[in-house]
Design an enzyme around this catalytic site. Structure first.
Site, PDB file in Angstrom:
ATOM      1  N   SER A 155       5.589   3.996 -19.817  1.00 62.12           N
ATOM      2  CA  SER A 155       5.515   5.175 -20.231  1.00 62.12           C
ATOM      3  C   SER A 155       4.481   6.108 -19.955  1.00 62.12           C
ATOM      4  O   SER A 155       4.811   7.210 -19.671  1.00 62.12           O
ATOM      5  CB  SER A 155       5.780   5.020 -22.016  1.00 62.12           C
ATOM      6  OG  SER A 155       6.820   4.115 -22.294  1.00 62.12           O
ATOM      7  N   SER A 196       7.435   5.886 -26.070  1.00 62.89           N
ATOM      8  CA  SER A 196       7.388   4.486 -25.981  1.00 62.89           C
ATOM      9  C   SER A 196       8.771   3.724 -25.919  1.00 62.89           C
ATOM     10  O   SER A 196       9.433   4.010 -26.755  1.00 62.89           O
ATOM     11  CB  SER A 196       6.774   4.101 -27.125  1.00 62.89           C
ATOM     12  OG  SER A 196       6.852   2.702 -27.777  1.00 62.89           O
ATOM     13  N   ARG A 250       8.830  -1.783 -18.134  1.00 61.48           N
ATOM     14  CA  ARG A 250       8.314  -0.929 -17.027  1.00 61.48           C
ATOM     15  C   ARG A 250       9.543  -0.813 -15.959  1.00 61.48           C
ATOM     16  O   ARG A 250       9.231   0.231 -15.000  1.00 61.48           O
ATOM     17  CB  ARG A 250       7.290  -2.153 -16.415  1.00 61.48           C
ATOM     18  CG  ARG A 250       7.914  -3.543 -16.115  1.00 61.48           C
ATOM     19  CD  ARG A 250       6.982  -4.431 -15.543  1.00 61.48           C
ATOM     20  NE  ARG A 250       7.658  -5.779 -15.212  1.00 61.48           N
ATOM     21  CZ  ARG A 250       7.906  -6.621 -16.056  1.00 61.48           C
ATOM     22  NH1 ARG A 250       7.568  -6.465 -17.165  1.00 61.48           N
ATOM     23  NH2 ARG A 250       8.223  -8.127 -15.756  1.00 61.48           N
ATOM     24  N   GLU A 298       2.202  -7.157 -13.395  1.00 60.54           N
ATOM     25  CA  GLU A 298       3.218  -7.679 -14.532  1.00 60.54           C
ATOM     26  C   GLU A 298       4.202  -8.554 -13.765  1.00 60.54           C
ATOM     27  O   GLU A 298       4.753  -9.599 -14.323  1.00 60.54           O
ATOM     28  CB  GLU A 298       3.823  -6.719 -15.097  1.00 60.54           C
ATOM     29  CG  GLU A 298       3.077  -6.106 -16.182  1.00 60.54           C
ATOM     30  CD  GLU A 298       3.539  -4.819 -17.118  1.00 60.54           C
ATOM     31  OE1 GLU A 298       4.428  -5.433 -17.898  1.00 60.54           O
ATOM     32  OE2 GLU A 298       3.608  -3.746 -16.863  1.00 60.54           O
ATOM     33  N   HIS A 351     -17.135   8.310  -2.570  1.00 60.37           N
ATOM     34  CA  HIS A 351     -18.348   8.553  -3.365  1.00 60.37           C
ATOM     35  C   HIS A 351     -18.965   7.298  -4.082  1.00 60.37           C
ATOM     36  O   HIS A 351     -20.164   7.527  -4.661  1.00 60.37           O
ATOM     37  CB  HIS A 351     -18.196   9.753  -4.247  1.00 60.37           C
ATOM     38  CG  HIS A 351     -17.533  11.010  -3.551  1.00 60.37           C
ATOM     39  ND1 HIS A 351     -18.659  12.104  -3.210  1.00 60.37           N
ATOM     40  CD2 HIS A 351     -16.779  11.455  -2.935  1.00 60.37           C
ATOM     41  CE1 HIS A 351     -18.291  12.789  -2.362  1.00 60.37           C
ATOM     42  NE2 HIS A 351     -16.774  12.752  -2.398  1.00 60.37           N
ATOM     43  N   LYS A 358      -0.075  -9.374 -28.141  1.00 57.28           N
ATOM     44  CA  LYS A 358       0.461  -8.620 -29.411  1.00 57.28           C
ATOM     45  C   LYS A 358       0.718  -9.386 -30.506  1.00 57.28           C
ATOM     46  O   LYS A 358       0.422  -8.844 -31.354  1.00 57.28           O
ATOM     47  CB  LYS A 358       1.902  -7.882 -29.038  1.00 57.28           C
ATOM     48  CG  LYS A 358       1.809  -6.861 -27.625  1.00 57.28           C
ATOM     49  CD  LYS A 358       3.041  -6.359 -27.409  1.00 57.28           C
ATOM     50  CE  LYS A 358       3.004  -5.211 -26.262  1.00 57.28           C
ATOM     51  NZ  LYS A 358       4.261  -4.732 -25.824  1.00 57.28           N
TER      52      LYS A 358
END
Length: 354
Positions: A60, A101, A153, A238, A254, A348
């Site tokens: 998202s 989401s 995804r 994933e 850099h 989760k």
């Protein structure tokens, strides 16, 4: 030919949740988004806006990054993407918040969203449901329903498309980006037909075969292809369960360029993937070429990828589409089912239980 038949066998054995079809639907998500947005009429006026903040994580958030990058040459107010539990102090009643989401239950997005509610900011919700949709309905907010049944995804294109069309409907960007988005469908269908065909010569299969046992380091340009680099890193992680890294040019020049020096046996396991666009600043293209030469004796392999197309939107979407297929074929070659994300799910669950 041998690798092609191997892919066929691995697909039948491993792709149990049919990620193959999800990637094939990459172009069709554009039509789905327009079907959704043709019926979407905002209930509020969004005329007095000074800045835009897109809340999101993972796919998202990358949709927000792509929308910001594609809009940056036209949108007159700044667009930022927020990947955090908290929001910046400058958010106020003149900020447009786009909370995105797929599940509607992303805890970082919900935390930031609730802070925006308290500040009386303008809010639009993009989701399939969950707590985020419940909050949108409870607070009489405008919301956009995404189609269910996808891996979050894999919903990248529909999420990106509804953001761009919403920005257009609210007069933050003109019609040309929406027109380009519609036109890109045909280019993407053509490339999808080629990239999904693993029986004949397929450059995505060939690249996957080169990199699936390595650790890719992906470099994109700050102007455009950095979004594809970020997306590809996530898709490799994933889908293929491969550790990958990304950076941008010129920033890489850099600092990170000096990191390619010690531990040659480690560096040899890395492959560099350069993502270029024909409209990159000439100095960026020059920097990429010189840096590739400087790092040639350290990296195990190097590859350069760019896509053709009449607009930067088409070229970016074709590049992301191509790299999604590379991540899919890499998963199969690693004997991985590309759909499950067991560690993310376990993480989760532990966050919820503790």
């Amino acid at each position: 030919r041998e690798i092609m038949f191997k892919i066929k066998e691995l697909k039948e054995k491993l792709d149990l949740s049919n990620m193959y079809d999800s990637i094939i639907e990459f172009p069709e998500q554009i039509n789905i988004a327009f079907s959704i947005m043709d019926k979407w009429i905002p209930n509020r006026s969004y005329s007095d806006i000074n800045n835009i903040l897109i809340l999101g994580m993972g796919g998202s958030a990358i949709s927000g990054d792509a929308a910001r990058t594609l809009s940056q040459n036209e949108c007159k107010i700044p667009i930022y993407v927020n990947r955090s539990y908290n929001i910046p102090a400058w958010v106020n009643e003149k900020t447009l918040i786009i909370a995105s989401s797929y599940s509607g239950n992303t805890e970082e997005t919900l935390s930031a969203f609730n802070q925006c509610l308290d500040l009386n900011a303008f809010l639009i919700v993009i989701t399939t449901g969950g707590s985020l949709k419940d909050l949108a309905i409870e607070n009489s907010l405008d919301y956009i329903n995404l189609p269910t049944g996808m891996q979050p995804r894999a919903a990248f294109v529909v999420s990106l498309s509804v953001i761009l069309v919403a920005l257009n409907k609210l007069k933050f960007i003109g019609n040309y980006i929406v027109k380009e988005l519609k036109q890109s469908y045909y280019d993407l269908v053509e490339s999808s037909n080629k990239l999904s065909n693993y029986i004949t010569k397929n450059s995505a299969v060939e690249l996957a075969n080169e990199i699936h046992e390595m650790c890719p380091v992906i470099y994109g340009s700050q102007n455009l292809t950095w979004v594809a680099a970020l997306r590809f890193k996530g898709q490799l992680q994933e889908n293929a369960k491969m550790l990958a890294f990304h950076n941008t040019i010129p920033e890489q020049n850099h600092n990170e360029v000096e990191g390619w020096g010690c531990n040659p046996e480690i560096l040899a396991s890395k492959c560099i993937i350069w993502l270029k666009d024909k409209d990159d600043h000439p100095q960026i293209l020059k920097r990429m070429d010189i840096t590739a030469e400087l790092l040639s004796k350290y990296a195990g392999k190097q590859f350069t990828i760019s896509k053709t197309g009449s607009t930067r939107l088409i070229r970016l979407l074709k590049l992301i589409q191509y790299l999604d297929w590379v991540s899919y074929y890499s998963a199969l070659l690693n004997n991985i089912d590309p759909s499950p994300v067991k560690k993310i799910t376990e993480l989760k669950q532990k966050l919820t239980s503790q």
